[in-house]
Design a protein around this motif. Sequence first.
Motif, mmCIF file in Angstrom:
data_model
loop_
_atom_site.group_PDB
_atom_site.id
_atom_site.type_symbol
_atom_site.label_atom_id
_atom_site.label_comp_id
_atom_site.label_asym_id
_atom_site.label_seq_id
_atom_site.Cartn_x
_atom_site.Cartn_y
_atom_site.Cartn_z
ATOM 1 N N GLU A 1 0.852 -1.189 0.000
ATOM 2 C CA GLU A 1 0.000 0.000 0.000
ATOM 3 C C GLU A 1 0.889 1.241 0.000
ATOM 4 O OE1 GLU A 1 -3.456 1.874 2.774
ATOM 5 O OE2 GLU A 1 -3.419 -0.301 2.566
ATOM 6 N N VAL A 2 0.568 2.181 -0.856
ATOM 7 C CA VAL A 2 1.411 3.368 -1.012
ATOM 8 C C VAL A 2 0.933 4.463 -0.065
ATOM 9 C CG1 VAL A 2 2.231 5.094 -2.655
ATOM 10 C CG2 VAL A 2 1.696 2.785 -3.435
ATOM 11 N N SER A 3 1.871 5.084 0.645
ATOM 12 C CA SER A 3 1.483 6.177 1.549
ATOM 13 C C SER A 3 1.322 7.464 0.746
ATOM 14 C CB SER A 3 2.563 6.390 2.616
ATOM 15 O OG SER A 3 3.707 6.979 2.022
ATOM 16 N N GLY A 4 0.544 8.366 1.286
ATOM 17 C CA GLY A 4 0.363 9.667 0.641
ATOM 18 C C GLY A 4 1.678 10.405 0.509
ATOM 19 N N GLU A 5 2.532 10.249 1.524
ATOM 20 C CA GLU A 5 3.830 10.945 1.522
ATOM 21 C C GLU A 5 4.707 10.423 0.387
ATOM 22 O OE1 GLU A 5 5.777 14.069 2.856
ATOM 23 O OE2 GLU A 5 3.929 13.425 3.800
ATOM 24 N N GLU A 6 4.698 9.086 0.169
ATOM 25 C CA GLU A 6 5.525 8.499 -0.903
ATOM 26 C C GLU A 6 4.991 8.944 -2.271
ATOM 27 O OE1 GLU A 6 6.940 4.264 -2.852
ATOM 28 O OE2 GLU A 6 5.741 4.194 -1.019
ATOM 29 N N ALA A 7 3.653 8.946 -2.409
ATOM 30 C CA ALA A 7 3.045 9.369 -3.681
ATOM 31 C C ALA A 7 3.433 10.809 -3.992
ATOM 32 C CB ALA A 7 1.521 9.233 -3.600
ATOM 33 N N MET A 8 3.373 11.671 -2.973
ATOM 34 C CA MET A 8 3.690 13.087 -3.203
ATOM 35 C C MET A 8 5.164 13.287 -3.491
ATOM 36 S SD MET A 8 2.012 15.805 -3.561
ATOM 37 C CE MET A 8 3.006 16.523 -4.848
ATOM 38 N N SER A 9 5.981 12.503 -2.811
ATOM 39 C CA SER A 9 7.436 12.602 -3.010
ATOM 40 C C SER A 9 7.784 12.265 -4.469
ATOM 41 C CB SER A 9 8.126 11.643 -2.036
ATOM 42 O OG SER A 9 9.431 11.416 -2.425
ATOM 43 N N ASN A 10 7.166 11.217 -5.011
ATOM 44 C CA ASN A 10 7.383 10.841 -6.414
ATOM 45 C C ASN A 10 6.941 11.961 -7.352
ATOM 46 O OD1 ASN A 10 8.447 8.352 -5.933
ATOM 47 N ND2 ASN A 10 6.568 7.197 -6.309
ATOM 48 N N LEU A 11 5.744 12.490 -7.105
ATOM 49 C CA LEU A 11 5.197 13.541 -7.974
ATOM 50 C C LEU A 11 6.060 14.801 -7.920
ATOM 51 C CD1 LEU A 11 1.434 13.059 -7.077
ATOM 52 C CD2 LEU A 11 2.415 12.735 -9.350
ATOM 53 N N ASN A 12 6.487 15.147 -6.716
ATOM 54 C CA ASN A 12 7.330 16.339 -6.544
ATOM 55 C C ASN A 12 8.627 16.218 -7.326
ATOM 56 O OD1 ASN A 12 6.202 18.390 -5.133
ATOM 57 N ND2 ASN A 12 6.812 17.649 -3.121
ATOM 58 N N ARG A 13 9.242 15.045 -7.162
ATOM 59 C CA ARG A 13 10.531 14.812 -7.828
ATOM 60 C C ARG A 13 10.356 14.915 -9.341
ATOM 61 N NH1 ARG A 13 11.202 10.070 -6.058
ATOM 62 N NH2 ARG A 13 10.747 8.942 -7.981
ATOM 63 N N LEU A 14 9.278 14.279 -9.854
ATOM 64 C CA LEU A 14 9.032 14.264 -11.289
ATOM 65 C C LEU A 14 8.705 15.666 -11.800
ATOM 66 C CD1 LEU A 14 7.298 11.395 -13.100
ATOM 67 C CD2 LEU A 14 6.765 13.706 -13.784
ATOM 68 N N TYR A 15 7.931 16.405 -11.024
ATOM 69 C CA TYR A 15 7.539 17.756 -11.441
ATOM 70 C C TYR A 15 8.776 18.656 -11.568
ATOM 71 C CZ TYR A 15 4.901 22.056 -11.920
ATOM 72 O OH TYR A 15 4.389 23.226 -12.416
ATOM 73 N N LYS A 16 9.643 18.580 -10.534
ATOM 74 C CA LYS A 16 10.847 19.444 -10.542
ATOM 75 C C LYS A 16 11.775 19.075 -11.704
ATOM 76 C CE LYS A 16 10.822 20.681 -5.665
ATOM 77 N NZ LYS A 16 11.215 20.276 -4.322
ATOM 78 N N ALA A 17 11.957 17.769 -11.916
ATOM 79 C CA ALA A 17 12.869 17.310 -12.986
ATOM 80 C C ALA A 17 12.326 17.702 -14.360
ATOM 81 C CB ALA A 17 13.046 15.800 -12.897
ATOM 82 N N SER A 18 10.999 17.532 -14.558
ATOM 83 C CA SER A 18 10.419 17.847 -15.877
ATOM 84 C C SER A 18 10.432 19.360 -16.112
ATOM 85 C CB SER A 18 9.000 17.287 -15.993
ATOM 86 O OG SER A 18 8.145 17.885 -15.035
#
Length: 587
Positions: free
Chosen positions: A191-208
Amino acid sequence: MASVPSLASTVQQRLAEGLSAALPEAGSADPLLRRSDRADFQANGILALAKQLKGNPRELATKVVESIPANDVLKEIEVSGPGFLNITVSDAAIVETLAARAADARLGVPLNEAAGTTVIDYAQPNVAKEMHVGHLRSAVIGAAMVEILEFTGETVVRRHHIGDWGTQFGMLIQYLIEHPHELDHKDEGAEVSGEEAMSNLNRLYKASRALFDADEEFKTRARARVVDLQAGDEETLALWQRFVDESKIYFYSVFEKLDMDVRDPDIVGESGYNDMLQETCRILEESGVAVRSEGALCVFFDDIKGPDGNPVPLIVQKSDGGFGYAATDLSAIRDRVRNLKATSLLYVVDARQSLHFKMVFETARRAGWLNDEVKAVQLAFGTVLGKDGKPFKTREGETVRLVDLLDEAIDRASAVVREKAQDLTEEEIAERGAQVGIGAVKYADLSTSAARDYKFDLDQMVSLNGDTSVYLQYAYARIQSILRKAGDAEPAAHPELELAPSERALGLHLDGFGETIAETAAEYAPHKLAAYLYQLASLYTTFYSECPVLKADTPEQVENRLFLCDLTARTLHQGMALLGIRTPERL
């Protein structure tokens, strides 16, 4: 059970009957009844009436009083000053009315079975972006209005108009195509935590974003991907859906922390109206509501002009064929009125968007989607400020993450609970800490008129003193403690007993609960309910300090005071629940 008429409405009725009997020429004049410091109620309507009838107000007032037959509700009516009526009700009437309220699961609050359907647009986070302090008010105020309106009998449809469409998705999707494992989770299947989901999205957003700004070729590919997205390309839509799903994991974790019920079918984002945009524009243009100006489809208003004096239009479709927020918002109105059968549309949106919504609502009225039967209202809210009175930022000047704020509130509240805790386990302290901390954040927001800015001061919010939810929760827990210690004594109403001044004050305020709910719902003003509950807790505190409950003089007095305690607790519990705040049995 039928709703219980309040003492105020009963007194109003008796006065109106007296007015008609004494002054038939006055017709159905309003006695203008209100609560008063000088008596239980004061009626000022005779002053205006005397002017109309060209009579002496004091003489008319005396005549009205003489025409009211002796009854069991009105103990005394005194003519005061130039013609005011000061009215005192009997102790028996107070207790009998409260007993009728206590016998009803809804505390005598009427249920309007002929109410309409309200669609509430609130809690609108953006996909692939972190929720910050600016998202707090829409969520908290909207959730409270859902509960309040449903309690009065309104059919409520929740709508979370999330930001899930637009040019930034071209950039995100293109980056994910070129870096396919960026949204993978550490433990696949877990099960994915909200914090892990946001961490992935944040990283991807900044890199893109970094690549988009630095690489012209990537920028070109990203822009082409937006076209694919809008055209409904299958691969592009599948990747877009991954962003939405990942974001929902995160949203739900934050809403769960806020103790809010957000359901999947209620999330209809900007993308949900894509298929309607062309038709919305066609209807507006063909009906003449919108006109082409420099290639764009615009709606103009006589009273909305820019600093240069030229009209500022609402742009429904841009000159390049793209659609702005207006097209989506207007399509949402069409959907909510036509398909959801809404009679009221309530938008819980930042006050800074007031001009946009004024223009959107006026356009919808011109198009006939809003009319006398269907209204749209913006419940506009102010800004959350720091202790310094400036918009709330971190020391680094960044916007404050909402989840950090909530965690800190829970930590502070847990410390307060631990300090006061008697016989609570660590698990219970953690549970109460969450209930008190989240309650404190919500109450600070809801006890301020939505239109005003308010200071986010956690020290004040979790204080046991002053106008805080902790004060109200503590009053509730104190009553539960008294009821537990009562042994064989049961709460029971005794109308034959004389009431002490603080009992009367508490009783009269308890009787105003239904009227407060009606006013709060009609004005979309949850701060009015919060103010009522704070005053209730304050009046209870005075009653508790002046009137021994379990050590009262007679068994009947013990029962009557336990009855007042119990009805106060039930009213606090119901009122706080409507604001989305828990009332723990022990603190």
